[in-house]
Design an enzyme around this catalytic site. Structure first.
Site, short mmCIF file in Angstrom:
data_model
loop_
_atom_site.label_atom_id
_atom_site.label_comp_id
_atom_site.label_asym_id
_atom_site.label_seq_id
_atom_site.Cartn_x
_atom_site.Cartn_y
_atom_site.Cartn_z
N CYS A 69 0.82 -1.23 0.00
CA CYS A 69 0.00 0.00 0.00
C CYS A 69 0.84 1.27 0.00
O CYS A 69 0.41 2.30 -0.49
CB CYS A 69 -0.95 0.00 1.19
SG CYS A 69 -2.02 -1.43 1.19
N HIS A 78 -3.91 6.99 1.22
CA HIS A 78 -4.10 5.69 0.59
C HIS A 78 -5.51 5.21 0.93
O HIS A 78 -5.93 5.28 2.09
CB HIS A 78 -3.05 4.70 1.11
CG HIS A 78 -3.45 3.27 0.96
ND1 HIS A 78 -3.81 2.75 -0.27
CD2 HIS A 78 -3.57 2.26 1.86
CE1 HIS A 78 -4.13 1.47 -0.10
NE2 HIS A 78 -4.00 1.15 1.18
N ASN A 94 -10.06 -0.79 -2.46
CA ASN A 94 -8.65 -0.54 -2.12
C ASN A 94 -7.79 -1.10 -3.25
O ASN A 94 -7.77 -2.31 -3.47
CB ASN A 94 -8.36 -1.24 -0.78
CG ASN A 94 -6.91 -1.11 -0.33
OD1 ASN A 94 -6.02 -0.88 -1.13
ND2 ASN A 94 -6.69 -1.28 0.96
N1 ACO Z 1 -19.62 -9.97 4.42
C1 ACO Z 1 -20.37 -10.36 5.46
N2 ACO Z 1 -19.83 -10.76 6.63
C2 ACO Z 1 -18.51 -10.79 6.73
C3 ACO Z 1 -17.66 -10.41 5.68
C4 ACO Z 1 -18.27 -9.99 4.47
N3 ACO Z 1 -17.56 -9.60 3.41
N4 ACO Z 1 -16.40 -10.55 6.06
C5 ACO Z 1 -16.41 -11.00 7.31
N5 ACO Z 1 -17.69 -11.15 7.74
C6 ACO Z 1 -18.15 -11.62 9.02
C7 ACO Z 1 -17.15 -12.51 9.71
O1 ACO Z 1 -17.29 -13.84 9.26
C8 ACO Z 1 -17.52 -12.34 11.14
O2 ACO Z 1 -18.64 -13.14 11.44
P1 ACO Z 1 -18.77 -13.91 12.85
O3 ACO Z 1 -18.76 -12.81 13.88
O4 ACO Z 1 -20.07 -14.62 12.73
O5 ACO Z 1 -17.56 -14.77 12.93
C9 ACO Z 1 -17.97 -10.89 11.22
O6 ACO Z 1 -18.29 -10.49 9.89
C10 ACO Z 1 -16.92 -9.97 11.78
O7 ACO Z 1 -15.68 -10.26 11.14
P2 ACO Z 1 -14.40 -9.43 11.43
O8 ACO Z 1 -13.28 -9.87 10.55
O9 ACO Z 1 -14.16 -9.42 12.91
O10 ACO Z 1 -14.88 -8.02 10.94
P3 ACO Z 1 -14.46 -6.60 11.43
O11 ACO Z 1 -15.60 -5.96 12.07
O12 ACO Z 1 -13.13 -6.58 12.10
O13 ACO Z 1 -14.27 -5.90 10.02
C11 ACO Z 1 -12.59 -5.25 8.48
C12 ACO Z 1 -13.35 -6.40 9.08
C13 ACO Z 1 -13.53 -4.39 7.64
C14 ACO Z 1 -11.52 -5.79 7.58
C15 ACO Z 1 -12.00 -4.40 9.63
O14 ACO Z 1 -11.25 -5.21 10.51
C16 ACO Z 1 -11.15 -3.30 9.14
O15 ACO Z 1 -11.64 -2.31 8.69
N6 ACO Z 1 -9.82 -3.46 9.27
C17 ACO Z 1 -8.87 -2.57 8.69
C18 ACO Z 1 -8.11 -3.31 7.67
C19 ACO Z 1 -8.24 -2.71 6.33
O16 ACO Z 1 -8.93 -1.78 6.08
N7 ACO Z 1 -7.50 -3.28 5.44
C20 ACO Z 1 -7.43 -2.77 4.13
C21 ACO Z 1 -6.30 -3.36 3.44
S1 ACO Z 1 -4.82 -3.08 4.24
C22 ACO Z 1 -4.35 -1.58 3.84
O17 ACO Z 1 -4.60 -1.09 2.81
C23 ACO Z 1 -3.60 -0.86 4.85
#
Ligand code: ACO
Length: 349
Positions: free
Chosen positions: A114, A276, A306
């Site tokens: 990134c 980013h 992204n």
């Molecule tokens: N659709 C529906 N449900 C989903 C999806 C989806 N696409 N993906 C995961 N879930 C479910 C999971 O299975 C989980 O279900 P469960 O509770 O029954 O087990 C639930 O949603 C929560 O999952 P988490 O992974 O804990 O979701 P979280 O609330 O942490 O959100 C996310 C995930 C959006 C990735 C968040 O952690 C985040 O914003 N992190 C930042 C990372 C990021 O933005 N990365 C981008 C790339 S890296 C970069 O560019 C720097």
């Protein structure tokens, strides 16, 4: 010592629009889950066979070169940032050199995910400032769709990413008060495995307490990629989302303020921040923390997802095309990502 300026900028995104609802044909997900957590409404995915990371980069580069008022023959160095290259080796830089029928110039590939574009820009900036080169093509491009897990198993990662490319031509500027004022690069390998694609690679599970690749049945010469790895879906990227979020919201503001402080500015002086496009929630958190107005921050993750190394040049290009960046504006580019690595560049447009 002349500063370097962005003399031309271009972007390319594939035609194919994939909305959050469209993803349902491959996985169990829903529009509101994706929008609430990431801000993403849709992304562009490349044509499966007719588009590659390099072909998209070439389209963006052609526009940047034309806008710089030069030809591909005038380019004297290429820096290409991507994590999804056409080949494991050689890199994409040489493929651009070939596609644009350039002179036999140097071509460097950067693998900083990134923050890749900002690392690439910083390298190019040093070459311009040292007087070594006059026209450097800097590219960020990704074809993520070639290697994501679009089944329900991979939905926490694959819904976030999109394909596309952005490019700039960097040249020396003689104008006072114009160009790249400084660049700032950082890394912390302590969290290298938190956002990573482990396989294929030479790691042999060396860095992990829990193995990430199954080599049990691998023959000599199959340690790079084994049948078991394919069967066990070990060839997809891994992301600990919450851990990435926590680190990103600290390092993003830090590296932005670092660039401003270094040049005697404050956040009030900033005309435009191009973060980013990791996740809209991260950008909003950074905006809030730095007390920036809406008109000081540009986001387009809603439309493209992204795009990793491509996200900063695509966002910068779109902001400029939409008239949101004008001559003399103070612009900060900032990124954070896998490695972890993070970086910023402060420039006067
Ligand atoms: N659709 C529906 N449900 C989903 C999806 C989806 N696409 N993906 C995961 N879930 C479910 C999971 O299975 C989980 O279900 P469960 O509770 O029954 O087990 C639930 O949603 C929560 O999952 P988490 O992974 O804990 O979701 P979280 O609330 O942490 O959100 C996310 C995930 C959006 C990735 C968040 O952690 C985040 O914003 N992190 C930042 C990372 C990021 O933005 N990365 C981008 C790339 S890296 C970069 O560019 C720097």
């Amino acid at each position: 010592m002349p500063l370097s300026k962005i003399a031309g900028i271009g972007m390319y995104v594939p035609e194919q629009v994939v909305t959050n609802n469209d993803l349902k044909k491959w996985m169990d997900t829903d529009d509101s889950w994706i929008q609430e957590r990431t801000g993403i409404k849709e992304r562009r995915l490349a044509h499966r066979t007719e588009e590659t990371t390099t072909t998209m980069a070439v389209e963006a580069a052609k526009i940047a070169i034309e806008r710089a008022g030069i030809t591909a023959q005038d380019i004297d160095f290429i820096v290409f940032a991507t994590l999804s290259p056409d080949y494991y080796f050689p890199g994409c830089g040489v493929l651009v050199q070939r596609a644009l029928q350039m002179k036999e110039v140097g071509a460097l590939d950067v693998r900083n995910q990134c923050s890749g574009f900002l690392y690439a820009l910083s390298v190019a900036d040093q070459f311009i400032k040292s007087g070594m080169y006059k026209n450097i093509l800097v590219i960020g491009a990704e074809k993520h769709s070639m290697g994501m897990d679009y089944s329900t198993r991979g939905r926490n990662v694959s819904v976030i990413f999109g394909d596309g490319a952005g490019a700039v031509v960097l040249q020396p500027t003689e104008k006072e008060n114009q160009g790249i004022l400084s660049t700032h690069l950082h890394s912390d390998g302590g969290s290298a495995e938190i956002l990573a694609q482990y396989n294929p690679g030479s790691h042999a599970n060396h860095w992990m307490e829990t193995p990430v690749a199954d080599f049990e049945e691998a023959e000599v010469g199959e340690m790079f990629m084994s049948h078991a790895m394919i069967d066990k879906a070990q060839l997809f990227p891994f992301m600990d989302g919450p851990a990435v979020f926590k680190k990103a919201i600290v390092k993003f503001p830090e590296v932005i303020v670092e660039s401003l402080t270094k040049n005697g500015y404050t956040t009030e002086d900033l005309n435009m921040l191009i973060p980013h496009q990791a996740n809209l929630r991260i950008s909003q958190f950074v905006q809030q923390k730095l007390k920036l107005r809406d008109d000081q921050v540009f986001n387009n993750i809603m439309s493209y997802g992204n795009t990793t190394a491509a996200s900063v040049p695509i966002a910068l290009c779109e902001a400029w095309q939409n008239g949101k960046i004008k001559e003399g504006d103070l612009v900060c580019l900032a990124a954070f990502g896998s490695g972890f690595t993070w970086a910023s560049a402060l420039l006067k447009w």
